[in-house]
Motif scaffolding. Sequence first.
Motif, PDB file in Angstrom:
ATOM      1  N   SER A   1       0.820  -1.216   0.000  1.00 50.03           N
ATOM      2  CA  SER A   1       0.000   0.000   0.000  1.00 50.03           C
ATOM      3  C   SER A   1       0.848   1.257   0.000  1.00 50.03           C
ATOM      4  N   GLY A   2       2.184   1.108   0.015  1.00 51.99           N
ATOM      5  CA  GLY A   2       3.068   2.256  -0.017  1.00 51.99           C
ATOM      6  C   GLY A   2       3.306   2.913   1.325  1.00 51.99           C
ATOM      7  N   LEU A   3       2.860   2.278   2.412  1.00 51.60           N
ATOM      8  CA  LEU A   3       3.087   2.835   3.744  1.00 51.60           C
ATOM      9  C   LEU A   3       4.510   2.570   4.230  1.00 51.60           C
ATOM     10  N   ALA A   4       5.179   1.602   3.612  1.00 46.01           N
ATOM     11  CA  ALA A   4       6.570   1.296   3.929  1.00 46.01           C
ATOM     12  C   ALA A   4       7.263   0.911   2.623  1.00 46.01           C
ATOM     13  N   ALA A   5       8.562   1.111   2.582  1.00 41.88           N
ATOM     14  CA  ALA A   5       9.337   0.775   1.387  1.00 41.88           C
ATOM     15  C   ALA A   5      10.165  -0.479   1.654  1.00 41.88           C
ATOM     16  N   PRO A   6      10.249  -1.393   0.683  1.00 47.18           N
ATOM     17  CA  PRO A   6      11.051  -2.600   0.892  1.00 47.18           C
ATOM     18  C   PRO A   6      12.534  -2.270   0.995  1.00 47.18           C
ATOM     19  N   SER A   7      13.283  -3.134   1.667  1.00 46.79           N
ATOM     20  CA  SER A   7      14.732  -2.948   1.770  1.00 46.79           C
ATOM     21  C   SER A   7      15.422  -3.316   0.468  1.00 46.79           C
ATOM     22  N   SER A   8      14.880  -4.314  -0.232  1.00 50.00           N
ATOM     23  CA  SER A   8      15.426  -4.716  -1.529  1.00 50.00           C
ATOM     24  C   SER A   8      14.351  -5.474  -2.290  1.00 50.00           C
ATOM     25  N   GLY A   9      14.612  -5.726  -3.555  1.00 51.06           N
ATOM     26  CA  GLY A   9      13.630  -6.408  -4.399  1.00 51.06           C
ATOM     27  C   GLY A   9      12.747  -5.413  -5.121  1.00 51.06           C
ATOM     28  N   GLY A  10      11.816  -5.942  -5.943  1.00 47.53           N
ATOM     29  CA  GLY A  10      10.994  -5.081  -6.767  1.00 47.53           C
ATOM     30  C   GLY A  10       9.514  -5.370  -6.671  1.00 47.53           C
ATOM     31  N   MET A  11       8.709  -4.316  -6.884  1.00 46.09           N
ATOM     32  CA  MET A  11       7.255  -4.414  -6.978  1.00 46.09           C
ATOM     33  C   MET A  11       6.864  -3.951  -8.380  1.00 46.09           C
ATOM     34  N   PHE A  12       6.102  -4.786  -9.079  1.00 52.03           N
ATOM     35  CA  PHE A  12       5.766  -4.493 -10.465  1.00 52.03           C
ATOM     36  C   PHE A  12       4.257  -4.586 -10.672  1.00 52.03           C
ATOM     37  N   TRP A  13       3.749  -3.690 -11.485  1.00 51.26           N
ATOM     38  CA  TRP A  13       2.359  -3.762 -11.939  1.00 51.26           C
ATOM     39  C   TRP A  13       2.380  -3.648 -13.460  1.00 51.26           C
ATOM     40  N   ARG A  14       1.917  -4.710 -14.132  1.00 53.65           N
ATOM     41  CA  ARG A  14       1.925  -4.745 -15.604  1.00 53.65           C
ATOM     42  C   ARG A  14       3.304  -4.411 -16.152  1.00 53.65           C
ATOM     43  N   GLU A  15       4.311  -5.093 -15.629  1.00 53.15           N
ATOM     44  CA  GLU A  15       5.707  -5.006 -16.073  1.00 53.15           C
ATOM     45  C   GLU A  15       6.419  -3.723 -15.649  1.00 53.15           C
ATOM     46  N   GLN A  16       5.708  -2.754 -15.050  1.00 53.43           N
ATOM     47  CA  GLN A  16       6.349  -1.516 -14.633  1.00 53.43           C
ATOM     48  C   GLN A  16       6.717  -1.589 -13.163  1.00 53.43           C
ATOM     49  N   GLU A  17       7.979  -1.340 -12.865  1.00 53.50           N
ATOM     50  CA  GLU A  17       8.415  -1.353 -11.465  1.00 53.50           C
ATOM     51  C   GLU A  17       7.950  -0.072 -10.779  1.00 53.50           C
ATOM     52  N   LEU A  18       7.430  -0.228  -9.554  1.00 48.95           N
ATOM     53  CA  LEU A  18       6.845   0.885  -8.831  1.00 48.95           C
ATOM     54  C   LEU A  18       7.560   1.091  -7.496  1.00 48.95           C
TER      55      LEU A  18
END
Length: 224
Positions: free
Chosen positions: A50-67
């Motif tokens: 939900s964007g309340l915290a940011a990951p330390s590493s790795g990726g989040m993608f929606w329809r191939e776009q990293e967010l």
Amino acid sequence: MLYLRNLTYHPTACPNAILKSVNLDLAPQQLGLIIGPSGSGKSTMLEILSGLAAPSSGGMFWREQELVAEQMQQLAGLVFQFPERHFCGGTILEELRLGHPEIGSDRISEALAEVGLDHLSLSASPHDLSGGQQRRLALAVQLIRQPHLLLLDEPTAGLDWSIRQQLVRLLAKLKQNWTLLIVTHDAGDLLAIADRCWSIQNGHLESIDPTTLQERTKEPQPAA
């Protein structure tokens, strides 16, 4: 489609990572279910998605776009556990427009119709609604923002059996238009409507078959 790739969350104050190399795929108009005990990392997953915290590493993608986290806040709508405790509006209308005063009456009507509350007066207090109606209103608060992804933390917690059944039917209907990801410690009635399931333990996510899990959780039939 939602993709998580090698997602890790390790706050500096914690000796161990809370999420460890998490991978997840969830297609549009699917309902995903993450099942795990308290402290397993499932609520942290929702905070990151939900964007309340940011990951330390790795990726989040929606329809191939990293967010990044700020973009996830626009993509996803989060319904907290016991969301009725977070209501701030004095009326249903105020609750729906909180932070979004520009929202018009048509979108308000559509959101309430989606959750089956279009018969209620907009001047009614959210705190005067039944438990099931309050959960539906919390969903409408997110739907009015028109997110692509709905995130729910223990949506059936504290509800009696009949209200839980009504909510499960509503979630099954909502996945016709939205992608849903639910975290819970007890899958229960939600298994019947899940397209994807994962178990989470100590920050490790593992895919499991919802049909197999549903068979395991069926109550044994009494002997003839």
